[in-house]
Design a protein around this motif. Structure first.
Motif, short mmCIF file in Angstrom:
data_model
loop_
_atom_site.label_atom_id
_atom_site.label_comp_id
_atom_site.label_asym_id
_atom_site.label_seq_id
_atom_site.Cartn_x
_atom_site.Cartn_y
_atom_site.Cartn_z
N ASP A 1 -1.77 -0.65 -8.37
CA ASP A 1 -0.54 0.03 -7.99
C ASP A 1 -0.16 1.08 -9.05
O ASP A 1 -0.13 0.80 -10.24
CB ASP A 1 0.58 -1.00 -7.86
CG ASP A 1 1.69 -0.53 -6.93
OD1 ASP A 1 1.56 0.58 -6.37
OD2 ASP A 1 2.66 -1.28 -6.74
N GLY A 2 0.10 2.28 -8.59
CA GLY A 2 0.49 3.37 -9.48
C GLY A 2 -0.66 4.15 -10.08
O GLY A 2 -0.44 5.11 -10.82
N TYR B 1 5.31 5.10 -12.60
CA TYR B 1 4.16 4.33 -13.10
C TYR B 1 4.65 3.16 -13.95
O TYR B 1 4.17 2.02 -13.82
CB TYR B 1 3.28 5.26 -13.91
CG TYR B 1 2.07 4.63 -14.57
CD1 TYR B 1 0.88 4.46 -13.87
CD2 TYR B 1 2.12 4.24 -15.90
CE1 TYR B 1 -0.24 3.90 -14.48
CE2 TYR B 1 1.01 3.68 -16.52
CZ TYR B 1 -0.16 3.52 -15.81
OH TYR B 1 -1.25 2.96 -16.42
N TRP B 2 5.61 3.42 -14.79
CA TRP B 2 6.20 2.41 -15.69
C TRP B 2 6.84 1.29 -14.87
O TRP B 2 6.71 0.10 -15.20
CB TRP B 2 7.20 3.15 -16.56
CG TRP B 2 8.19 2.40 -17.40
CD1 TRP B 2 9.54 2.48 -17.32
CD2 TRP B 2 7.91 1.53 -18.50
NE1 TRP B 2 10.13 1.71 -18.28
CE2 TRP B 2 9.15 1.12 -19.02
CE3 TRP B 2 6.74 1.07 -19.08
CZ2 TRP B 2 9.26 0.25 -20.11
CZ3 TRP B 2 6.84 0.20 -20.16
CH2 TRP B 2 8.08 -0.19 -20.66
N GLY C 1 5.91 -2.91 -14.30
CA GLY C 1 6.86 -3.93 -14.71
C GLY C 1 7.68 -3.62 -15.94
O GLY C 1 8.26 -4.54 -16.54
N ASN C 2 7.75 -2.34 -16.34
CA ASN C 2 8.58 -1.95 -17.49
C ASN C 2 8.26 -2.77 -18.74
O ASN C 2 9.15 -3.12 -19.52
CB ASN C 2 10.07 -2.08 -17.15
CG ASN C 2 10.43 -1.41 -15.85
OD1 ASN C 2 10.98 -2.03 -14.95
ND2 ASN C 2 10.09 -0.14 -15.70
N GLY C 3 6.98 -3.07 -18.91
CA GLY C 3 6.56 -3.81 -20.09
C GLY C 3 6.67 -5.32 -19.97
O GLY C 3 6.30 -6.04 -20.91
N HIS D 1 12.20 5.39 -6.22
CA HIS D 1 10.97 6.15 -6.34
C HIS D 1 10.83 7.24 -5.28
O HIS D 1 10.28 8.32 -5.55
CB HIS D 1 9.77 5.21 -6.25
CG HIS D 1 9.67 4.26 -7.40
ND1 HIS D 1 8.65 3.35 -7.53
CD2 HIS D 1 10.46 4.09 -8.50
CE1 HIS D 1 8.81 2.65 -8.63
NE2 HIS D 1 9.90 3.08 -9.25
N SER D 2 11.27 6.96 -4.06
CA SER D 2 11.18 7.99 -3.02
C SER D 2 12.02 9.21 -3.38
O SER D 2 11.59 10.36 -3.19
CB SER D 2 11.64 7.42 -1.67
OG SER D 2 10.79 6.40 -1.22
N ALA D 3 13.21 8.96 -3.90
CA ALA D 3 14.08 10.06 -4.30
C ALA D 3 13.46 10.84 -5.45
O ALA D 3 13.48 12.08 -5.47
CB ALA D 3 15.46 9.52 -4.69
#
Length: 727
Positions: A529-530, A554-555, A559-561, A667-669
């Motif tokens: 994913d990403g 992407y981040w 999972g934001n780390g 993400h769409s925005a």
């Protein structure tokens, strides 16, 4: 050093003078190449030379990581005190600005790329590794995730702009051509950039070097500048050891990461210590050289020597008719490319200069006036250097000098590596046998020339297929881009998805077997994913006006780390509930797993391939990203949730996507906004690069998520791939 000696015999021989007016050092070449987002660094001899460079400083193999941290901390404190005393001396002479400007330029190659060495340590094949996620979190802080122009390098760029020194700083590849910066300043960041493009070969060394630089914190010359100009920059952001709001300490996190990498075995531990020791050794050498340059710059003749060396090549083309002491000025300038001192002595004795009185000297009056033969040859900063030198000259003319010494060349370390990048790698190796093997090979960031060429051709074929037969009936994106942007269209699509879902409320849900089969066949796609956005981890793209939201997407996907929020790991939990145990995503066993159909690798390989070319295929990636983020919101995710819930499977994966992909703030925005940013900056003309052409490429990228599969489309793809092979 007195001004008499400087003008006549010995100026410009210190550490800061190791500069060439043509070609530049190997370190400059490496820096210019390896800051480019799509660069490919070959293996073999080049990597051998990098490894030799890492072993160059004398290191104590028995030193622990803790000992190295203490050594770096002690050195940094001493160096800061040393530089601070130097600026105090400059204040006494009224030369603070000269020292400050040189210090800021001398730190620019490293500081403008602060943190960039971590840019490729995450890859599709390790994106679910908790340790990699921690490294990505460090990097996200460095680039100021979620905001354009918020990286540590961006903060340094503002400092350069404040001092009016930023003309060569953007993009980073241009900085290598700035001859005001000594060759030595490029060595540390150049090697870091090379290693960053080969993360599988240098992970331990990169982690060790990162810890060294965060331990040192704000570079000693910059601590001096901060004291002199406390409000000229956001110093906490420039300092890689300082955390942003509500973030853990980068220095502590880097120490933890280094210890975890070192715990993987003796080889990994050695690599971490080697990276730390090497970075500290090169940094100390650079700081010593820069200190020497700043100290010498307190002598007005030093800057005059540097100015003449920089201008000599261009000036030697002219001035053949103007003579000084029996030689043409052109000949004197030609000699200046090697040693400017003889010409300075001649100028000091000439009628062009009134020693101690720049205001009365024609060199900075009539010659550079609007009617003079040297109008606009020198910038205002250059003229300030010349005036300062003239004002420092004694009334007694300096003695004539002897023969000029030979050229002092730049540092030739890494010359072989630089030569290999200039000539380009050979197209050796072999192509992937099929999409399964390609999937496996594309799991890492490291390319071979053949794999890179294969991926480029695969993307070209896929896009040709996507653009085949495209019309308003097959393409939901409007034919032309509207100045109002895509937000209104996005909201309309979301409403349509919702209406379709409500209208199909009576359609039977798929069977349990069908749900499991779909989940399994989608795994090669979802577990990366990403990956279509992996190129936007590149340092300059990750904080750019367009790329910052793509990096944040992407981040988010990873999972934001945090492992508990990592989408691939969440998906694997669903598979386990279905009693499906897949091999690790990066393994060859995964690609060869018999439960997958061959067709399940076609779209993932496209994602993995196009993600390697964020600049070449920027419009197409933006279109694909928009299609991907919008695809499930409002309808598909809701229906998938019902199916999973019906058979007792966890719905967290679809739930989290239906929220973070939303069309208002998700993400769409962001995807729509990125497209709008790109299109708004394009001219309304015709041809390549014009708004209409770029918009058409965005539309093809949008359709590439689900391209046509008919004979004509497949034939168009084959033609495009064959055309690429013939190039």
């Amino acid at each position: 050093m007195g001004t008499n000696a400087a003008a006549g015999t010995a100026a410009g021989t210190g550490p800061g003078t190791r500069r060439s007016d043509e070609g530049g050092s190997a370190a400059r070449t490496l820096y210019a190449w390896c800051v480019a987002p799509e660069v490919m660094v070959p293996g073999g001899v080049l990597l051998d030379e990098i490894r030799d460079e890492l072993r160059r400083p004398a290191t104590d193999d028995r030193a622990s990581l803790g000992d190295l941290v203490l050594e770096a901390t002690g050195w940094a404190n001493e160096a800061r005190a040393r530089f601070t005393k130097l600026v105090d001396r400059a204040d006494e002479k009224g030369d603070r600005q000269i020292v400050v400007r040189r210090a800021v330029l001398g730190c620019a190659p490293l500081s403008l790329a602060s943190g960039a060495w971590l840019q490729w340590l995450s890859a599709p094949g390790n994106a679910d590794d908790p340790l990699v996620l921690r490294i990505l979190a460090l990097y996200a802080s460095d680039v100021g995730v979620g905001h354009p122009g918020a990286s540590r390098g961006s903060a340094y760029l503002e400092l350069l702009r404040h001092l009016r020194l930023a003309e060569n700083a953007v993009p980073l590849t241009r900085l290598a051509g700035d001859r005001r910066i000594a060759d030595k300043a490029y060595l540390l960041p150049a090697v870091l950039m090379v290693m960053s493009r080969r993360p599988d070969d240098f992970r331990g060394e990169l982690v060790g070097a990162d810890l060294c630089l965060r331990t040192v914190g704000l570079l000693p010359p910059l601590a001096m500048v901060r004291e002199a100009l406390p409000t000229a920059a956001v110093w906490n952001v420039i300092d890689p050891s300082w955390a942003r709001e509500e973030e853990p300490s980068p220095a502590e996190e880097s120490r933890s990461v280094a210890e975890l990498v070192g715990s993987e075995g003796a080889e990994a531990k050695t690599a971490v210590r080697l990276g730390f020791s090497w970075a500290l050794g090169v940094l100390r050498d650079h700081m010593d050289a820069l200190y020497g340059e700043l100290e010498e710059s307190l002598d007005p003749a030093y800057e005059m020597v540097e100015l003449m060396r920089l201008r000599a090549r261009e000036g030697s083309v002219y001035h053949h008719q103007f003579e000084l002491e029996g030689r043409s000025l052109a000949a004197w300038l030609q000699d200046c490319r090697t040693d400017p001192r003889p010409l300075l002595a001649v100028l000091a004795r000439s009628k062009l200069v009134k020693p101690g009185r720049s205001g009365a000297s024609s060199l900075v009056r009539g010659l550079v006036s609007e009617r003079g033969p040297m109008f606009r040859v020198f910038s205002p900063e250059d003229l300030a250097v010349i005036r300062r030198w003239i004002d420092s000259l004694p009334s007694t003319p300096p003695e004539r000098t002897g023969p000029a010494p030979g050229r002092v060349s730049g540092d030739d370390r890494l010359a072989t590596a630089a030569s290999l990048l200039r000539t380009g790698p050979r197209l050796d190796g072999r192509e992937p046998a099929d999409n399964r093997e390609a999937y496996h090979l594309l799991m890492t960031r490291t390319d071979t020339p053949v794999l890179r060429s294969w991926a480029l051709n695969y993307v070209a074929g896929w896009l040709a297929r996507s653009g085949h037969g495209m019309d308003d009936r097959t393409m939901p994106l409007p034919r032309t881009w509207d100045r109002n942007g895509l937000r209104p269209w996005l909201q309309a699509q979301h409403d349509r998805h919702g209406a379709e879902f409500e209208g199909n409320a009576e359609v039977p849900l798929p069977s349990r077997e069908e749900v499991i089969d779909d989940t399994v066949q989608t795994a090669p796609l979802t577990l990366i994913d990403g990956s279509w956005l992996q190129g936007f981890t590149d340092y300059e793209l990750a904080s750019s006006e367009i790329g910052h939201s793509l990096f944040e997407t992407y981040w988010d996907e990873l999972g934001n780390g945090e492992a508990k929020l990592n989408h691939p790991l969440i998906y694997r939990e669903v598979l386990k509930e279905m009693e499906i145990e897949l091999p690790p995503t990066a393994s060859l066993e995964f690609a060869r797993w018999p439960g997958f159909r061959d067709a399940s690798f076609e779209l993932p390989v496209y994602w993995l391939s196009i993600g390697r070319f964020p600049q070449t295929f920027l419009p197409e990636v933006l279109g694909l990203n928009l299609a991907m983020e919008l695809s499930g919101v409002g309808g598909t995710y809701r229906r998938a949730r019902l199916a999973l819930k019906k058979y007792g499977f966890n719905t967290r994966f679809v739930d989290i996507h239906n929220t973070i992909d939303n069309v208002a703030t998700g993400h769409s925005a962001w995807a729509a906004d990125a497209v709008d940013t790109l299109l708004a900056g394009r001219p309304e003309t015709t041809g390549p690069g014009a708004r209409a052409e770029v918009w058409e490429r965005v539309r093809v990228g949008y359709r590439s998520l689900n391209p046509p599969n008919g004979f004509g489309a497949r034939r168009a793809a084959r033609r495009a791939r064959l055309s690429g092979k013939r190039r």
